[in-house]
Scaffold this motif. Sequence first.
Motif, PDB file in Angstrom:
ATOM      1  N   ILE A   4       0.861  -1.344   0.123  1.00 44.86           N
ATOM      2  CA  ILE A   4       0.056  -0.002   0.099  1.00 44.86           C
ATOM      3  C   ILE A   4       1.113   1.210  -0.155  1.00 44.86           C
ATOM      4  CG2 ILE A   4      -1.695   1.171   1.464  1.00 44.86           C
ATOM      5  CD1 ILE A   4      -3.188  -1.105   0.400  1.00 44.86           C
ATOM      6  N   ILE A   5       0.711   1.967  -1.049  1.00 43.51           N
ATOM      7  CA  ILE A   5       1.308   3.368  -0.984  1.00 43.51           C
ATOM      8  C   ILE A   5       0.314   4.388  -0.525  1.00 43.51           C
ATOM      9  CG2 ILE A   5       2.838   4.878  -2.472  1.00 43.51           C
ATOM     10  CD1 ILE A   5       4.008   1.992  -2.418  1.00 43.51           C
ATOM     11  N   ASP A   6       0.502   4.994   0.586  1.00 39.98           N
ATOM     12  CA  ASP A   6      -0.331   5.940   1.239  1.00 39.98           C
ATOM     13  C   ASP A   6       0.045   7.231   0.525  1.00 39.98           C
ATOM     14  OD1 ASP A   6      -1.859   7.745   2.624  1.00 39.98           O
ATOM     15  OD2 ASP A   6      -1.450   6.630   4.439  1.00 39.98           O
ATOM     16  N   ILE A   7      -0.970   7.919  -0.236  1.00 42.77           N
ATOM     17  CA  ILE A   7      -0.703   9.039  -1.064  1.00 42.77           C
ATOM     18  C   ILE A   7      -1.408  10.482  -0.268  1.00 42.77           C
ATOM     19  CG2 ILE A   7      -0.268   8.174  -3.237  1.00 42.77           C
ATOM     20  CD1 ILE A   7      -3.196   9.041  -3.826  1.00 42.77           C
ATOM     21  N   THR A   8      -2.047  10.097   1.001  1.00 44.65           N
ATOM     22  CA  THR A   8      -2.774  11.065   1.429  1.00 44.65           C
ATOM     23  C   THR A   8      -2.253  12.435   2.159  1.00 44.65           C
ATOM     24  OG1 THR A   8      -2.913   9.736   3.399  1.00 44.65           O
ATOM     25  CG2 THR A   8      -4.701   9.304   2.357  1.00 44.65           C
ATOM     26  N   ARG A   9      -0.718  12.261   2.114  1.00 38.16           N
ATOM     27  CA  ARG A   9      -0.486  13.407   2.777  1.00 38.16           C
ATOM     28  C   ARG A   9       0.079  14.252   1.603  1.00 38.16           C
ATOM     29  NH1 ARG A   9       0.910  12.262   8.190  1.00 38.16           N
ATOM     30  NH2 ARG A   9      -0.829  11.099   8.951  1.00 38.16           N
ATOM     31  N   LEU A  10       0.128  14.036   0.099  1.00 41.27           N
ATOM     32  CA  LEU A  10       0.824  14.539  -1.019  1.00 41.27           C
ATOM     33  C   LEU A  10      -0.185  16.036  -0.953  1.00 41.27           C
ATOM     34  CD1 LEU A  10       1.206  11.670  -3.496  1.00 41.27           C
ATOM     35  CD2 LEU A  10       2.841  12.874  -1.624  1.00 41.27           C
ATOM     36  N   PRO A  11       0.630  17.134  -1.646  1.00 42.34           N
ATOM     37  CA  PRO A  11      -0.188  18.216  -1.633  1.00 42.34           C
ATOM     38  C   PRO A  11      -1.110  18.362  -2.998  1.00 42.34           C
ATOM     39  CG  PRO A  11       2.364  18.318  -2.352  1.00 42.34           C
ATOM     40  CD  PRO A  11       1.924  17.048  -1.870  1.00 42.34           C
ATOM     41  N   LEU A  12      -2.058  17.774  -2.882  1.00 43.24           N
ATOM     42  CA  LEU A  12      -2.799  17.438  -4.073  1.00 43.24           C
ATOM     43  C   LEU A  12      -4.345  17.819  -3.661  1.00 43.24           C
ATOM     44  CD1 LEU A  12      -1.422  14.282  -5.464  1.00 43.24           C
ATOM     45  CD2 LEU A  12      -0.811  16.554  -6.369  1.00 43.24           C
ATOM     46  N   ARG A  13      -4.424  18.839  -2.850  1.00 39.38           N
ATOM     47  CA  ARG A  13      -5.864  19.091  -2.333  1.00 39.38           C
ATOM     48  C   ARG A  13      -6.132  20.468  -2.617  1.00 39.38           C
ATOM     49  NH1 ARG A  13      -7.679  15.259   1.314  1.00 39.38           N
ATOM     50  NH2 ARG A  13      -6.050  13.818   2.023  1.00 39.38           N
ATOM     51  N   ASP A  14      -5.685  20.987  -3.645  1.00 39.52           N
ATOM     52  CA  ASP A  14      -6.027  22.456  -4.272  1.00 39.52           C
ATOM     53  C   ASP A  14      -7.097  22.609  -5.337  1.00 39.52           C
ATOM     54  OD1 ASP A  14      -4.740  23.615  -1.943  1.00 39.52           O
ATOM     55  OD2 ASP A  14      -2.785  23.642  -3.222  1.00 39.52           O
ATOM     56  N   ILE A  15      -8.057  23.364  -5.413  1.00 42.43           N
ATOM     57  CA  ILE A  15      -8.812  23.843  -6.732  1.00 42.43           C
ATOM     58  C   ILE A  15      -8.184  25.013  -6.884  1.00 42.43           C
ATOM     59  CG2 ILE A  15     -10.945  24.091  -7.368  1.00 42.43           C
ATOM     60  CD1 ILE A  15     -12.043  22.471  -4.964  1.00 42.43           C
ATOM     61  N   GLU A  16      -7.739  25.101  -8.166  1.00 40.06           N
ATOM     62  CA  GLU A  16      -7.185  26.467  -8.628  1.00 40.06           C
ATOM     63  C   GLU A  16      -7.968  26.851 -10.142  1.00 40.06           C
ATOM     64  OE1 GLU A  16      -3.230  24.441  -8.733  1.00 40.06           O
ATOM     65  OE2 GLU A  16      -2.603  25.975  -7.085  1.00 40.06           O
ATOM     66  N   GLN A  17      -7.947  28.093 -10.177  1.00 34.38           N
ATOM     67  CA  GLN A  17      -8.193  28.932 -11.616  1.00 34.38           C
ATOM     68  C   GLN A  17      -7.107  28.505 -12.363  1.00 34.38           C
ATOM     69  OE1 GLN A  17     -11.094  30.668 -11.635  1.00 34.38           O
ATOM     70  NE2 GLN A  17     -10.949  31.412 -13.835  1.00 34.38           N
ATOM     71  N   THR A  18      -7.452  27.929 -13.756  1.00 35.65           N
ATOM     72  CA  THR A  18      -6.435  28.107 -14.846  1.00 35.65           C
ATOM     73  C   THR A  18      -6.338  29.134 -15.448  1.00 35.65           C
ATOM     74  OG1 THR A  18      -7.883  27.063 -16.443  1.00 35.65           O
ATOM     75  CG2 THR A  18      -6.708  25.394 -14.807  1.00 35.65           C
ATOM     76  N   GLN A  19      -5.033  29.371 -16.349  1.00 41.37           N
ATOM     77  CA  GLN A  19      -4.935  30.632 -17.005  1.00 41.37           C
ATOM     78  C   GLN A  19      -6.217  30.697 -18.295  1.00 41.37           C
ATOM     79  OE1 GLN A  19      -1.205  30.768 -18.498  1.00 41.37           O
ATOM     80  NE2 GLN A  19      -0.345  31.763 -16.619  1.00 41.37           N
ATOM     81  N   ASP A  20      -6.470  29.757 -18.631  1.00 38.47           N
ATOM     82  CA  ASP A  20      -7.619  29.808 -19.781  1.00 38.47           C
ATOM     83  C   ASP A  20      -9.076  29.711 -19.283  1.00 38.47           C
ATOM     84  OD1 ASP A  20      -7.447  27.235 -19.106  1.00 38.47           O
ATOM     85  OD2 ASP A  20      -7.142  26.402 -21.107  1.00 38.47           O
ATOM     86  N   GLY A  21      -9.285  30.251 -17.675  1.00 35.28           N
ATOM     87  CA  GLY A  21     -10.477  30.204 -17.273  1.00 35.28           C
ATOM     88  C   GLY A  21     -11.385  28.916 -16.842  1.00 35.28           C
ATOM     89  N   GLY A  22     -10.554  27.807 -16.826  1.00 35.77           N
ATOM     90  CA  GLY A  22     -11.210  26.688 -16.146  1.00 35.77           C
ATOM     91  C   GLY A  22     -10.675  26.474 -14.854  1.00 35.77           C
ATOM     92  N   LEU A  23     -10.889  25.209 -14.187  1.00 41.44           N
ATOM     93  CA  LEU A  23     -10.431  24.794 -12.753  1.00 41.44           C
ATOM     94  C   LEU A  23      -9.529  23.660 -12.847  1.00 41.44           C
ATOM     95  CD1 LEU A  23     -13.447  24.921 -10.633  1.00 41.44           C
ATOM     96  CD2 LEU A  23     -11.545  26.680 -10.865  1.00 41.44           C
ATOM     97  N   ARG A  24      -8.572  23.539 -12.141  1.00 36.57           N
ATOM     98  CA  ARG A  24      -7.614  22.702 -11.946  1.00 36.57           C
ATOM     99  C   ARG A  24      -7.905  21.987 -10.550  1.00 36.57           C
ATOM    100  NH1 ARG A  24      -1.856  20.861 -13.978  1.00 36.57           N
ATOM    101  NH2 ARG A  24      -1.285  19.703 -12.067  1.00 36.57           N
ATOM    102  N   ILE A  25      -8.360  20.764 -10.408  1.00 33.14           N
ATOM    103  CA  ILE A  25      -8.588  20.094  -9.176  1.00 33.14           C
ATOM    104  C   ILE A  25      -7.669  19.091  -8.821  1.00 33.14           C
ATOM    105  CG2 ILE A  25     -10.568  18.749  -8.014  1.00 33.14           C
ATOM    106  CD1 ILE A  25     -12.159  19.891 -10.682  1.00 33.14           C
ATOM    107  N   GLY A  26      -7.119  19.156  -7.712  1.00 36.45           N
ATOM    108  CA  GLY A  26      -6.104  18.202  -7.359  1.00 36.45           C
ATOM    109  C   GLY A  26      -6.853  16.974  -6.812  1.00 36.45           C
ATOM    110  N   SER A  27      -5.989  15.832  -7.027  1.00 41.63           N
ATOM    111  CA  SER A  27      -6.583  14.633  -6.958  1.00 41.63           C
ATOM    112  C   SER A  27      -7.191  14.218  -5.789  1.00 41.63           C
ATOM    113  CB  SER A  27      -5.727  13.484  -7.857  1.00 41.63           C
ATOM    114  OG  SER A  27      -4.451  13.366  -7.166  1.00 41.63           O
ATOM    115  N   LEU A  28      -6.701  14.785  -4.667  1.00 38.97           N
ATOM    116  CA  LEU A  28      -7.005  14.372  -3.486  1.00 38.97           C
ATOM    117  C   LEU A  28      -7.877  15.445  -2.746  1.00 38.97           C
ATOM    118  CD1 LEU A  28      -3.365  13.423  -1.771  1.00 38.97           C
ATOM    119  CD2 LEU A  28      -5.411  11.982  -2.244  1.00 38.97           C
ATOM    120  N   VAL A  29      -8.476  16.179  -3.590  1.00 44.51           N
ATOM    121  CA  VAL A  29      -9.722  17.016  -3.430  1.00 44.51           C
ATOM    122  C   VAL A  29     -10.824  15.931  -2.795  1.00 44.51           C
ATOM    123  CG1 VAL A  29     -11.477  18.696  -4.072  1.00 44.51           C
ATOM    124  CG2 VAL A  29      -9.049  19.044  -4.501  1.00 44.51           C
TER     125      VAL A  29
END
Length: 334
Positions: free
Chosen positions: A48-73
């Motif tokens: 088991i590779i626990d990924i829960t502490r990785l910094p992938l919890r952000d939801i950010e605006q992208t330059q072209d007006g979309g959203l980038r959602i981290g996979s741990l959100v």
Amino acid sequence: MNRFSYERAKSVADAVRLHAATPGAVFLAGGTNLVDLMRENVMRPAAIIDITRLPLRDIEQTQDGGLRIGSLVTNSALAWDARVSARYPLLAQALLAGASAQIRNAATVGGNLLQRTRCLYFYDPATCCNKRAPGSGCAALDGVNRMHAIFGASEHCIATHPSDMCVALEALDATLHVAGRRGTRTLPFDSLHRLPGRTPHRETTLADEELITAIELPREGYARHSTYLKLRDRQSYAFALVSVALGVRVEDGVMRALGCALGGVAHKPWRNGEAQALLIGRAADDTRAIARYADAVVAQADPRPGNAFKVDLARRAIVRAFEVALASNGEESA
Ligand SMILES: Cc1cc2nc3c(=O)[nH]c(=O)nc-3n(C[C@H](O)[C@H](O)[C@H](O)COP(=O)(O)OP(=O)(O)OC[C@H]3O[C@@H](n4cnc5c(N)ncnc54)[C@H](O)[C@@H]3O)c2cc1C
Ligand code: SF4
């Protein structure tokens, strides 16, 4: 007892390296699907590779007006994000139609994409299942197949993909960001899941060690005219028999762009791009064109005796989704 090792990844690169170094390893995110499958002896990972502490919890605006959602959100955090509910309401609706509040609080979006089928034979190691034990057969073909696929199935597997969120991502033309041994890459959401063919145990196009790092939504969210319609045996805490994610951009009464995908009917979110294209340029109140589109989608169905009812249900659900979406007038505010 099934023995396995446990390691906590310190970075995305570390997660990929640890996974690649151990045959039979799996990533652990919220654990709401993986741990159940381990308890039932359906999955027996070596590590088991626990990924829960990785910094992938952000939801950010992208330059072209979309959203980038981290996979741990988490599914909850995404559903209740103000930008998502304002600009991508069909995604918020799909998330809130899934599981329960408690599960959504733990479940991550990366895990939601890669959750396994809910075919009851897959969960029962006493039965034949090509997905769980390749080459053993498929008990669902002549068994209880009420929940199973009517599109894109094979004689080796007729399972469906259970996710609600994935149906919305298909309709929205999302993109995935992944990291693997060869570096990072992006792929269209539509190319993530495979149809079963002869190898139903191979469910995605990802390499074993590839980690999903983010989902990217385009600018177009169909905020004004969209819906997620989920038809199921109970109104809560049940997987879809048929679902429809639909977004339509209407300008001067004419459909200028749309995304329509079906859930609960195939090994992956199901979309008929050719039939969909024929609706572009049609008046939004052209109910005959919409009915023809629904007929064209279900013309590809190949049901089993236990799930033949899904063909008409899917056709009606598509028509109903258009009625609801075109009647709605969500205000895009964020
Ligand atoms: C009772 C119940 C009812 C449910 N009802 C619904 C429903 O109605 N609709 C619906 O859509 N879902 C439903 N679910 C499923 C739920 O949404 C999933 O279990 C959840 O989204 C999985 O996320 P997780 O973070 O817990 O994944 P995990 O269980 O941790 O992982 C699932 C799989 O994804 C892999 N994985 C996780 N993250 C990554 C990543 N970043 N990169 C690569 N691989 C990764 C894991 O290795 C594992 O194979 C239900 C679940 C339960 C238990
Ligand atoms: S439908 Fe697929 S998952 Fe279900 S028993 Fe057959 S092979 Fe297994």
